[in-house]
Design a protein around this motif. Structure first.
Motif, PDB file in Angstrom:
ATOM      1  N   ASP A  82       0.821  -1.201   0.000  1.00  0.00           N
ATOM      2  CA  ASP A  82       0.000   0.000   0.000  1.00  0.00           C
ATOM      3  C   ASP A  82       0.857   1.254   0.000  1.00  0.00           C
ATOM      4  N   THR A  83       0.411   2.248  -0.782  1.00  0.00           N
ATOM      5  CA  THR A  83       1.111   3.517  -0.861  1.00  0.00           C
ATOM      6  C   THR A  83       0.690   4.402   0.313  1.00  0.00           C
ATOM      7  N   VAL A 116       1.438   2.753  10.241  1.00  0.00           N
ATOM      8  CA  VAL A 116       2.400   3.855  10.321  1.00  0.00           C
ATOM      9  C   VAL A 116       3.828   3.358  10.099  1.00  0.00           C
ATOM     10  N   ALA A 117       4.608   4.169   9.380  1.00  0.00           N
ATOM     11  CA  ALA A 117       6.031   3.882   9.164  1.00  0.00           C
ATOM     12  C   ALA A 117       6.840   5.124   9.514  1.00  0.00           C
ATOM     13  N   THR A 142      -3.746   5.360   4.360  1.00  0.00           N
ATOM     14  CA  THR A 142      -5.073   5.955   4.536  1.00  0.00           C
ATOM     15  C   THR A 142      -5.984   5.507   3.395  1.00  0.00           C
ATOM     16  N   LYS A 143      -7.263   5.754   3.557  1.00  0.00           N
ATOM     17  CA  LYS A 143      -8.216   5.449   2.496  1.00  0.00           C
ATOM     18  C   LYS A 143      -7.873   6.264   1.237  1.00  0.00           C
ATOM     19  N   ALA A 144      -7.512   7.525   1.422  1.00  0.00           N
ATOM     20  CA  ALA A 144      -7.168   8.392   0.289  1.00  0.00           C
ATOM     21  C   ALA A 144      -5.892   7.923  -0.408  1.00  0.00           C
ATOM     22  N   SER A 145      -4.892   7.476   0.358  1.00  0.00           N
ATOM     23  CA  SER A 145      -3.647   7.020  -0.279  1.00  0.00           C
ATOM     24  C   SER A 145      -3.885   5.732  -1.068  1.00  0.00           C
ATOM     25  N   LYS A 146      -4.766   4.867  -0.566  1.00  0.00           N
ATOM     26  CA  LYS A 146      -5.107   3.642  -1.307  1.00  0.00           C
ATOM     27  C   LYS A 146      -5.843   3.988  -2.601  1.00  0.00           C
ATOM     28  N   ALA A 147      -6.750   4.962  -2.561  1.00  0.00           N
ATOM     29  CA  ALA A 147      -7.489   5.371  -3.756  1.00  0.00           C
ATOM     30  C   ALA A 147      -6.544   5.963  -4.809  1.00  0.00           C
ATOM     31  N   ALA A 148      -5.596   6.784  -4.379  1.00  0.00           N
ATOM     32  CA  ALA A 148      -4.628   7.371  -5.307  1.00  0.00           C
ATOM     33  C   ALA A 148      -3.768   6.287  -5.945  1.00  0.00           C
ATOM     34  N   GLN A 149      -3.377   5.294  -5.164  1.00  0.00           N
ATOM     35  CA  GLN A 149      -2.571   4.180  -5.681  1.00  0.00           C
ATOM     36  C   GLN A 149      -3.348   3.427  -6.758  1.00  0.00           C
ATOM     37  N   GLU A 150      -4.605   3.135  -6.508  1.00  0.00           N
ATOM     38  CA  GLU A 150      -5.419   2.401  -7.479  1.00  0.00           C
ATOM     39  C   GLU A 150      -5.631   3.216  -8.755  1.00  0.00           C
TER      40      GLU A 150
END
Length: 162
Positions: A82-83, A116-117, A142-150
């Motif tokens: 995940d991004t 978290v990293a 986050t939900k937003a970072s997953k959406a951007a990755q997709e």
């Protein structure tokens, strides 16, 4: 397990910069991406000079480079699934980059746990022992970072992103 992570990192590498219009505009490049580590570069370009009299790269370029490299190290630290999004980023600018020299950022994921990293990075213009800037950051899935990755994956697959 490392080979599996490295395979995922290798397969996603084309999207690392091409998936970020900001990184493309700044001419950032991915040099290497291994489990928990990322090395990225910013080429010296006259259009990115921050101080015309000194000829030095704008500090915003170094900041963007460090943020992107830290994000890649966090992504690799999460196992390349995940991004993450930047949660916190602290940058200490130690000196201007030398005119005419490219800047390299070397980032390492110190720990990733749950969502978290934590990452640390150094930007330099040829000598890592004489840094331009250092960074410490935290990243979160986050939900937003997953959406951007997709979205980036879909655009790349459709050939709308080179």
């Amino acid at each position: 397990m490392t080979d599996d992570i490295q395979s995922r990192l290798d397969s996603i590498a084309p999207l690392i910069v091409d998936g970020s219009p900001h990184a493309v505009a700044l001419g950032l490049s991915l040099i290497s991406l291994t489990p928990g580590h990322a090395v990225m570069g910013a080429r010296y370009d006259e259009s990115l000079i921050g101080d015309p009299d000194a000829g030095t790269l704008h500090g915003g370029v170094v900041t963007a480079l460090l943020d992107h490299a830290c994000g890649m190290a966090a992504f690799a630290g999460f196992g390349a699934h995940d991004t993450p999004a930047t949660l916190d980023l602290r940058i200490d600018c130690l000196r201007p980059a030398k005119p005419g020299l490219d800047v390299t950022a070397e980032a390492s994921c110190l720990k990733s746990h749950g969502l978290v990293a934590f990452v640390r990075a150094t930007a330099h213009d040829g000598d890592i022992d004489d840094p331009v800037a250092i960074a410490q950051a935290a990243f979160m899935i986050t939900k937003a970072s997953k959406a951007a990755q997709e979205k980036a994956r879909r655009l790349y697959t459709e050939g709308r992103m080179s």
